[in-house]
Design a protein around this motif. Structure first.
Motif, PDB file in Angstrom:
ATOM      1  N   GLY A 142       0.818  -1.206   0.000  1.00 50.86           N
ATOM      2  CA  GLY A 142       0.000   0.000   0.000  1.00 50.86           C
ATOM      3  C   GLY A 142       0.852   1.255   0.000  1.00 50.86           C
ATOM      4  N   ASN A 143       1.852   1.293   0.868  1.00 45.33           N
ATOM      5  CA  ASN A 143       2.763   2.434   0.905  1.00 45.33           C
ATOM      6  C   ASN A 143       3.559   2.550  -0.385  1.00 45.33           C
ATOM      7  OD1 ASN A 143       1.973   2.991   3.541  1.00 45.33           O
ATOM      8  ND2 ASN A 143       3.708   1.948   4.469  1.00 45.33           N
ATOM      9  N   MET A 144       3.974   1.417  -0.923  1.00 42.43           N
ATOM     10  CA  MET A 144       4.800   1.417  -2.126  1.00 42.43           C
ATOM     11  C   MET A 144       3.981   1.828  -3.348  1.00 42.43           C
ATOM     12  SD  MET A 144       6.784  -1.990  -0.879  1.00 42.43           S
ATOM     13  CE  MET A 144       8.068  -2.277  -2.098  1.00 42.43           C
ATOM     14  N   TYR A 145       2.685   1.533  -3.339  1.00 43.13           N
ATOM     15  CA  TYR A 145       1.792   2.029  -4.382  1.00 43.13           C
ATOM     16  C   TYR A 145       1.753   3.557  -4.343  1.00 43.13           C
ATOM     17  CZ  TYR A 145      -2.609   3.567  -6.453  1.00 43.13           C
ATOM     18  OH  TYR A 145      -3.547   4.259  -7.178  1.00 43.13           O
ATOM     19  N   ILE A 146       1.662   4.132  -3.153  1.00 40.27           N
ATOM     20  CA  ILE A 146       1.649   5.591  -3.020  1.00 40.27           C
ATOM     21  C   ILE A 146       2.938   6.182  -3.571  1.00 40.27           C
ATOM     22  CG2 ILE A 146       1.671   7.504  -1.353  1.00 40.27           C
ATOM     23  CD1 ILE A 146      -0.129   5.757   0.443  1.00 40.27           C
ATOM     24  N   THR A 147       4.056   5.570  -3.220  1.00 41.83           N
ATOM     25  CA  THR A 147       5.363   6.048  -3.667  1.00 41.83           C
ATOM     26  C   THR A 147       5.561   5.831  -5.162  1.00 41.83           C
ATOM     27  OG1 THR A 147       6.283   5.564  -1.484  1.00 41.83           O
ATOM     28  CG2 THR A 147       7.848   5.798  -3.267  1.00 41.83           C
ATOM     29  N   ASP A 148       4.773   4.934  -5.735  1.00 42.32           N
ATOM     30  CA  ASP A 148       4.863   4.563  -7.149  1.00 42.32           C
ATOM     31  C   ASP A 148       6.196   3.858  -7.431  1.00 42.32           C
ATOM     32  OD1 ASP A 148       4.115   4.156  -9.751  1.00 42.32           O
ATOM     33  OD2 ASP A 148       4.613   6.185 -10.434  1.00 42.32           O
ATOM     34  N   THR A 149       6.419   2.810  -6.633  1.00 39.13           N
ATOM     35  CA  THR A 149       7.582   1.957  -6.829  1.00 39.13           C
ATOM     36  C   THR A 149       7.096   0.511  -6.882  1.00 39.13           C
ATOM     37  OG1 THR A 149       9.810   1.442  -5.983  1.00 39.13           O
ATOM     38  CG2 THR A 149       8.041   1.632  -4.353  1.00 39.13           C
ATOM     39  N   ASP A 150       7.902  -0.386  -7.403  1.00 39.65           N
ATOM     40  CA  ASP A 150       7.473  -1.783  -7.559  1.00 39.65           C
ATOM     41  C   ASP A 150       7.205  -2.414  -6.200  1.00 39.65           C
ATOM     42  OD1 ASP A 150       7.203  -4.384  -9.067  1.00 39.65           O
ATOM     43  OD2 ASP A 150       8.836  -4.886  -7.697  1.00 39.65           O
ATOM     44  N   TYR A 151       6.072  -3.131  -6.107  1.00 35.87           N
ATOM     45  CA  TYR A 151       5.733  -3.826  -4.870  1.00 35.87           C
ATOM     46  C   TYR A 151       5.341  -5.280  -5.136  1.00 35.87           C
ATOM     47  CZ  TYR A 151       1.095  -2.344  -6.512  1.00 35.87           C
ATOM     48  OH  TYR A 151      -0.025  -2.103  -7.270  1.00 35.87           O
ATOM     49  N   GLY A 152       5.655  -5.771  -6.331  1.00 35.65           N
ATOM     50  CA  GLY A 152       5.327  -7.139  -6.699  1.00 35.65           C
ATOM     51  C   GLY A 152       6.494  -8.087  -6.535  1.00 35.65           C
ATOM     52  N   ARG A 153       6.592  -9.043  -7.451  1.00 39.49           N
ATOM     53  CA  ARG A 153       7.562 -10.122  -7.329  1.00 39.49           C
ATOM     54  C   ARG A 153       9.001  -9.601  -7.217  1.00 39.49           C
ATOM     55  NH1 ARG A 153      10.938 -13.195 -10.594  1.00 39.49           N
ATOM     56  NH2 ARG A 153      11.216 -15.356  -9.874  1.00 39.49           N
ATOM     57  N   GLU A 154       9.371  -8.651  -8.071  1.00 41.89           N
ATOM     58  CA  GLU A 154      10.761  -8.186  -8.071  1.00 41.89           C
ATOM     59  C   GLU A 154      11.142  -7.548  -6.740  1.00 41.89           C
ATOM     60  OE1 GLU A 154      13.097  -8.925 -10.284  1.00 41.89           O
ATOM     61  OE2 GLU A 154      11.480 -10.141 -11.142  1.00 41.89           O
ATOM     62  N   SER A 155      10.195  -6.870  -6.102  1.00 37.90           N
ATOM     63  CA  SER A 155      10.497  -6.256  -4.804  1.00 37.90           C
ATOM     64  C   SER A 155      10.801  -7.321  -3.759  1.00 37.90           C
ATOM     65  CB  SER A 155       9.337  -5.379  -4.346  1.00 37.90           C
ATOM     66  OG  SER A 155       8.180  -6.133  -4.031  1.00 37.90           O
ATOM     67  N   VAL A 156      10.073  -8.430  -3.810  1.00 37.78           N
ATOM     68  CA  VAL A 156      10.298  -9.524  -2.860  1.00 37.78           C
ATOM     69  C   VAL A 156      11.656 -10.176  -3.110  1.00 37.78           C
ATOM     70  CG1 VAL A 156       9.475 -11.787  -2.098  1.00 37.78           C
ATOM     71  CG2 VAL A 156       7.839  -9.950  -2.544  1.00 37.78           C
ATOM     72  N   ILE A 157      11.958 -10.406  -4.379  1.00 32.68           N
ATOM     73  CA  ILE A 157      13.247 -11.020  -4.731  1.00 32.68           C
ATOM     74  C   ILE A 157      14.391 -10.110  -4.313  1.00 32.68           C
ATOM     75  CG2 ILE A 157      14.689 -11.864  -6.616  1.00 32.68           C
ATOM     76  CD1 ILE A 157      12.210 -13.603  -5.989  1.00 32.68           C
ATOM     77  N   GLN A 158      14.241  -8.817  -4.566  1.00 30.42           N
ATOM     78  CA  GLN A 158      15.308  -7.867  -4.244  1.00 30.42           C
ATOM     79  C   GLN A 158      15.526  -7.742  -2.742  1.00 30.42           C
ATOM     80  OE1 GLN A 158      14.750  -4.102  -6.199  1.00 30.42           O
ATOM     81  NE2 GLN A 158      16.723  -3.283  -5.547  1.00 30.42           N
ATOM     82  N   LEU A 159      14.459  -7.766  -1.975  1.00 32.69           N
ATOM     83  CA  LEU A 159      14.604  -7.673  -0.519  1.00 32.69           C
ATOM     84  C   LEU A 159      15.257  -8.915   0.059  1.00 32.69           C
ATOM     85  CD1 LEU A 159      11.209  -6.047   0.537  1.00 32.69           C
ATOM     86  CD2 LEU A 159      13.482  -5.056   0.793  1.00 32.69           C
ATOM     87  N   GLY A 160      14.955 -10.069  -0.497  1.00 31.22           N
ATOM     88  CA  GLY A 160      15.571 -11.308  -0.039  1.00 31.22           C
ATOM     89  C   GLY A 160      15.373 -11.534   1.443  1.00 31.22           C
ATOM     90  N   ASN A 161      16.453 -11.885   2.127  1.00 30.28           N
ATOM     91  CA  ASN A 161      16.336 -12.197   3.559  1.00 30.28           C
ATOM     92  C   ASN A 161      16.269 -10.962   4.441  1.00 30.28           C
ATOM     93  OD1 ASN A 161      18.971 -11.270   3.555  1.00 30.28           O
ATOM     94  ND2 ASN A 161      19.902 -13.223   4.080  1.00 30.28           N
ATOM     95  N   LYS A 162      16.205  -9.792   3.832  1.00 27.02           N
ATOM     96  CA  LYS A 162      16.022  -8.565   4.608  1.00 27.02           C
ATOM     97  C   LYS A 162      14.551  -8.171   4.715  1.00 27.02           C
ATOM     98  CE  LYS A 162      20.014  -7.551   6.247  1.00 27.02           C
ATOM     99  NZ  LYS A 162      20.195  -7.554   7.723  1.00 27.02           N
ATOM    100  N   MET A 163      13.672  -8.981   4.145  1.00 26.63           N
ATOM    101  CA  MET A 163      12.240  -8.766   4.320  1.00 26.63           C
ATOM    102  C   MET A 163      11.812  -9.544   5.560  1.00 26.63           C
ATOM    103  SD  MET A 163       9.041  -9.365   1.705  1.00 26.63           S
ATOM    104  CE  MET A 163       9.053 -11.153   1.921  1.00 26.63           C
ATOM    105  N   PHE A 164      11.653  -8.835   6.677  1.00 26.70           N
ATOM    106  CA  PHE A 164      11.351  -9.474   7.953  1.00 26.70           C
ATOM    107  C   PHE A 164       9.844  -9.563   8.234  1.00 26.70           C
ATOM    108  CE2 PHE A 164      15.533  -8.480  10.489  1.00 26.70           C
ATOM    109  CZ  PHE A 164      16.251  -9.203   9.550  1.00 26.70           C
ATOM    110  N   HIS A 165       9.052  -8.709   7.570  1.00 27.78           N
ATOM    111  CA  HIS A 165       7.647  -8.581   7.949  1.00 27.78           C
ATOM    112  C   HIS A 165       6.880  -8.011   6.757  1.00 27.78           C
ATOM    113  CE1 HIS A 165       4.401  -8.444  10.783  1.00 27.78           C
ATOM    114  NE2 HIS A 165       4.384  -7.136  10.974  1.00 27.78           N
ATOM    115  N   VAL A 166       5.561  -8.215   6.718  1.00 27.45           N
ATOM    116  CA  VAL A 166       4.741  -7.727   5.607  1.00 27.45           C
ATOM    117  C   VAL A 166       3.482  -7.063   6.141  1.00 27.45           C
ATOM    118  CG1 VAL A 166       3.429  -8.359   3.548  1.00 27.45           C
ATOM    119  CG2 VAL A 166       5.601  -9.523   4.034  1.00 27.45           C
ATOM    120  N   HIS A 167       3.227  -5.824   5.698  1.00 28.65           N
ATOM    121  CA  HIS A 167       1.982  -5.117   5.978  1.00 28.65           C
ATOM    122  C   HIS A 167       1.083  -5.173   4.747  1.00 28.65           C
ATOM    123  CE1 HIS A 167       3.278  -2.308   9.553  1.00 28.65           C
ATOM    124  NE2 HIS A 167       3.160  -3.579   9.896  1.00 28.65           N
ATOM    125  N   VAL A 168      -0.220  -5.229   4.977  1.00 21.26           N
ATOM    126  CA  VAL A 168      -1.183  -5.346   3.873  1.00 21.26           C
ATOM    127  C   VAL A 168      -2.288  -4.301   4.031  1.00 21.26           C
ATOM    128  CG1 VAL A 168      -2.870  -6.834   2.730  1.00 21.26           C
ATOM    129  CG2 VAL A 168      -0.733  -7.829   3.610  1.00 21.26           C
TER     130      VAL A 168
END
Length: 293
Positions: free
Chosen positions: A175-201
């Motif tokens: 939701g926040n990333m949609y506002i910022t107009d940045t990718d929030y789909g598959r590539e964002s998850v791959i790029q974050l890798g093991n630094k993605m500790f939590h997910v807000h919806v």
């Protein structure tokens, strides 16, 4: 994946009532907002123990504390020291509550306006937070959030890299990333890798004019834009690619729901809870062919 509700969506209720609602809807846990009337740096030790007791009695886990402490990048040294002291008290509370993660604010300004010194000052204090948390076996999470240093995957990873702590990671928030107009789909998850500790919806959509219930304005790279807070699936932030990617990568952490659509709390949270379960049921792993396309 387990599903929690972020108690800030129930801030008009006592924390006891918020937990009761969470249980009634069917949530596995509750992420507690670090602001009154739910929890703060001034909450007494007996009340913190009471919160834990009520959660245990309801069978609710408390995976995280969404604290409103930090903001180090633009604060004075005195203000930073006070924010750090507030963090220490929240850290102590996390031990009683059994929360693994504490959200800390990196501060602003929005990343596309920030200077190197903003990141350097924030990193200095965040490292102190990470070191203190690590000594207690806890993690620090920075939320990818519009109007902050951490508003994209790239800016988030930049700051986390500057801190250099294994126990510091990021909260993915489509939701926040949609506002910022940045990718929030598959590539964002791959790029974050093991630094993605939590997910807000949560879901939102761009609108022509603000002023009605659930609307707000926000400075983005496109200028001042207007938005409407929506039920999941009724806004413009498509979460299905995110859920597909979480399944693909084997994410086993928490999803924390924070719907602010202008509807009664129970109605909006029950809708989003059921919608997430439906979308997770549809989540699928991309084939090698699809990934290569």
């Amino acid at each position: 994946m387990k599903i929690a509700v972020f108690s800030v969506t129930l801030i008009d209720y006592s924390i006891h009532e918020a937990m009761r609602i969470a249980k009634q809807i069917g949530f596995d846990g509750i992420e507690i907002a670090g602001r009154e009337p739910h929890l703060s740096s001034t909450t007494s030790a007996p009340r913190i123990r009471e919160i834990r007791s009520v959660a245990d009695g309801l069978g609710l886990e408390i995976p995280a504390i969404g604290a409103y402490v930090g903001g180090f990048s633009t604060a004075s040294d005195q203000e930073c020291q006070q924010a750090y002291s507030d963090f220490e008290r929240i850290l102590e509370a996390s031990g009683v509550l059994g929360s693994d993660m504490i959200r800390v604010s990196a501060g602003g300004p929005t990343a596309f306006l920030a200077q190197d010194y903003h990141y350097a000052k924030s990193a200095h204090w965040l490292k102190k937070c990470a070191e203190a948390a690590n000594a207690q076996g806890k993690k620090i999470v920075l939320e990818i959030h519009n109007n902050s240093l951490v508003e994209t995957v790239e800016s988030g990873l930049r700051l986390v890299g500057m801190v250099g702590a294994d126990n510091m990671g990021l909260i993915h928030d489509a939701g926040n990333m949609y506002i910022t107009d940045t990718d929030y789909g598959r590539e964002s998850v791959i790029q974050l890798g093991n630094k993605m500790f939590h997910v807000h919806v949560k879901d939102e959509k761009r609108i022509a004019e603000a002023g009605g219930p659930g609307t707000f304005s926000n400075l983005t790279k496109h200028g001042t834009e207007k938005f409407m807070q929506c039920l999941l699936g009724e806004g413009a932030a498509d979460h299905q690619p995110l859920f597909d990617a979480l399944k693909e990568t084997g994410y086993s952490g928490w999803l924390s729901l924070e719907c602010f659509a202008p509807l009664p709390a129970y109605e909006r949270l029950e809708h989003d809870f059921n919608k997430v379960k439906q979308m997770l049921g549809r989540a699928r792993v991309q084939s090698t062919f699809e990934t290569a396309k």
